[in-house]
Design a protein around this motif. Structure first.
Motif, short mmCIF file in Angstrom:
data_model
loop_
_atom_site.label_atom_id
_atom_site.label_comp_id
_atom_site.label_asym_id
_atom_site.label_seq_id
_atom_site.Cartn_x
_atom_site.Cartn_y
_atom_site.Cartn_z
N ALA A 117 -31.45 -22.31 4.95
CA ALA A 117 -31.17 -21.68 6.13
C ALA A 117 -32.16 -20.64 6.42
CB ALA A 117 -29.79 -21.16 6.25
N VAL A 118 -32.53 -19.82 5.48
CA VAL A 118 -33.36 -18.71 5.57
C VAL A 118 -34.94 -19.30 5.72
CG1 VAL A 118 -34.61 -16.80 4.20
CG2 VAL A 118 -31.92 -17.11 4.43
N LYS A 144 -40.89 -16.78 -4.73
CA LYS A 144 -39.63 -16.10 -4.29
C LYS A 144 -39.44 -14.82 -5.24
CE LYS A 144 -36.81 -20.12 -3.33
NZ LYS A 144 -35.50 -20.87 -4.13
N PRO A 145 -39.12 -13.59 -4.56
CA PRO A 145 -38.69 -13.29 -3.18
C PRO A 145 -40.13 -13.45 -2.57
CG PRO A 145 -38.73 -11.41 -4.51
CD PRO A 145 -38.84 -12.39 -5.40
N LYS A 190 -34.98 -20.69 9.35
CA LYS A 190 -35.17 -19.55 10.22
C LYS A 190 -36.71 -18.87 10.26
CE LYS A 190 -33.09 -15.64 9.83
NZ LYS A 190 -31.71 -14.63 9.49
N ASP A 205 -38.44 -26.26 -3.44
CA ASP A 205 -38.07 -25.54 -4.47
C ASP A 205 -38.46 -26.14 -5.75
OD1 ASP A 205 -36.89 -23.61 -6.28
OD2 ASP A 205 -34.79 -24.14 -6.00
N ASP A 258 -34.24 -27.66 -1.28
CA ASP A 258 -33.64 -26.53 -2.12
C ASP A 258 -32.11 -26.78 -2.40
OD1 ASP A 258 -34.78 -23.34 -2.39
OD2 ASP A 258 -32.96 -23.85 -2.91
N ASP A 259 -31.73 -26.45 -3.42
CA ASP A 259 -30.32 -26.77 -3.63
C ASP A 259 -29.49 -25.59 -3.07
OD1 ASP A 259 -31.73 -25.16 -5.75
OD2 ASP A 259 -29.98 -25.45 -7.06
N SER A 260 -29.86 -24.65 -2.72
CA SER A 260 -29.22 -23.50 -2.01
C SER A 260 -29.22 -23.60 -0.41
CB SER A 260 -29.88 -22.17 -2.31
OG SER A 260 -29.37 -21.17 -1.38
N GLU A 261 -28.12 -24.02 -0.18
CA GLU A 261 -27.93 -24.29 1.20
C GLU A 261 -28.31 -22.83 2.23
OE1 GLU A 261 -24.07 -25.51 2.38
OE2 GLU A 261 -24.62 -25.68 4.55
N THR A 262 -28.18 -21.65 1.80
CA THR A 262 -28.47 -20.60 2.36
C THR A 262 -29.86 -20.33 2.49
OG1 THR A 262 -27.93 -19.22 0.31
CG2 THR A 262 -26.20 -19.16 1.95
N MET A 263 -30.56 -20.67 1.11
CA MET A 263 -31.92 -20.70 1.30
C MET A 263 -32.56 -21.51 2.15
SD MET A 263 -34.75 -19.03 0.06
CE MET A 263 -34.03 -17.97 -1.21
#
Lengths: 152, 148
Positions: free
Chosen positions: B16-17, B108-109, B20, B56, B9-14
Motif C-alpha cells: 500500500a505504501v 528499505k527504508p 501510494k 521485495d 511484497d509479502d507485506s500488505e501495508t508495504m
C-alpha cells in the motif's frame, strides 16, 4: 548470547534510520536497561520476531507498545489511528522488524553471507523484561513508551 | 500513455505504501497489480501485460531472486524491468541482483523521492522509444513541471 558494543551501535543506527525515514518517529537505544521501577509496562504489545543465520546468527524479538505501534502504523499508512485494525498493526510491525534487522545485517555482514529469515508478528498481552538463559534485553526510548528488544 | 505496475511484497501495508508513493510520483499509472510473493507474481505476468515490476526479495514461497530468474528465463517476460525494493542491503546482494539482470535496487527504508527517481529512470530507459512516440510525460517537481 550478548551483543558486542559495536553490534549494539549498528543496531541502534539501523533502528534510528528505519524509524526516522519510514515512520518519522525518533527512537534511541538506552545504554543500560532502566531500573525496574521505571519500566512502565504497557498492557498490550505487538511482538515481532525475525532471525538471521550463517556465519552470524541470532533471533531478534521486538515488543512494540501498542500505542507506539498504532502511531507508526498511522504514519506509515496515512490513516487516522482509530481506523487502524490489528491485522494492519501486525503487518506494519512485522515489516518494521524486517527493515531494522535487514538494515542491521547489511551493516555487520557486508559480504552478505548471512540469510535473513521471514518475520512473524502477533499482538500479545503484557511483556516481562527478564532475560532468560542466552538472552539479552535492550530498550529503546520513544514518545510512546519503551520499545523492548530480546536478543538470543 | 499509462503504465501497468506490479508490486510484489509479502507485506500488505508495504504494498500500500509503495502504491501510494508511485501514485504520488506523477508517473501515469493505468493499472496497479499486487502479488504477495514471486509465484503469484508469475501467475499475474502470464495473464497481464506489465510495464515494470517493483519487488521485495525476502518473501515466503518464492522470493525475489528466484522470481527474477524465472522472468529472465522466459522469452516473453525477460525484457520487463524488475526493480528490487528490499531491506537486504549488503553490497554482495546488490551485485548479485545486478548480475542477474535487475533494473535497479532501492534499499528499505526509502524516501518517496528515491522510488520516483528510480522508476522514471528505469521506465525512460526501457521505453524510451515508445515514450518518444507518445505525448511526453510531465512530472511535477519542486521547481515546476519537468517533461520526460
Amino acid at each position: 548470547m550478548t551483543m558486542h558494543e559495536n553490534e549494539k551501535a549498528q543496531l541502534n543506527a539501523a533502528a534510528v534510520e528505519v524509524f526516522g525515514t519510514m515512520y518519522y518517529t525518533p527512537i534511541e537505544l538506552l545504554p543500560e536497561l532502566p531500573a525496574s521501577d521505571s519500566w512502565h509496562l504497557d498492557p498490550q504489545y505487538v511482538k515481532a520476531e525475525i532471525g538471521y543465520r550463517g556465519p552470524l546468527s541470532a533471533v531478534l524479538c521486538f515488543y512494540f507498545p501498542r500505542r507506539l505501534a498504532i502511531s507508526i502504523a498511522g504514519a506509515f499508512l496515512g490513516m487516522a489511528e482509530e481506523e487502524i485494525v490489528d491485522s494492519q498493526l501486525i503487518d506494519t510491525m512485522r515489516e518494521a522488524a524486517n527493515m531494522i534487522v535487514g538494515n542491521f545485517l547489511g551493516r555487520i555482514d557486508q559480504a552478505g553471507n548471512c540469510t535473513l529469515g521471514i518475520p512473524a508478528a502477533e499482538v500479545v498481552a503484557g511483556f516481562s523484561p527478564e532475560a532468560g538463559p542466552g538472552e539479552e534485553i535492550m530498550a529503546f526510548t520513544s514518545d510512546f513508551g519503551l520499545l523492548w528488544l530480546v536478543h538470543r | 500513455m499509462a503504465f501497468t505496475i506490479l508490486v510484489v511484497d509479502d507485506s500488505e501495508t508495504m504494498r500500500a505504501v509503495i502504491k501510494k508513493t508511485v501514485l504520488m510520483s506523477g508517473v501515469p499509472i493505468g493499472e496497479f497489480c499486487e502479488a504477495c510473493n514471486g509465484k503469484v507474481a508469475l501467475e499475474i505476468l502470464e495473464e497481464t501485460w506489465v510495464d515494470v515490476v517493483l519487488s521485495d526479495i525476502n518473501m515466503p514461497e518464492m522470493g525475489g531472486i528466484e522470481f527474477l530468474q524465472e522472468v529472465k528465463q522466459n522469452e516473453v517476460l525477460k525484457n520487463i524491468p524488475v526493480i528490487f525494493i528490499s531491506t537486504e542491503s549488503s553490497q554482495s546482494r546488490m551485485n548479485e541482483v545486478a548480475s542477474l539482470g535487475a533494473a535497479a535496487y532501492v534499499k528499505k527504508p526509502f524516501m518517496p523521492g528515491q522510488i520516483r527517481e528510480v522508476l522514471l529512470e528505469v521506465l525512460n530507459k526501457a521505453y524510451a522509444k515508445r515514450m518518444a512516440e507518445e505525448v511526453a510525460i510531465t512530472v511535477p517537481t519542486e521547481e515546476g513541471e519537468t517533461a520526460f
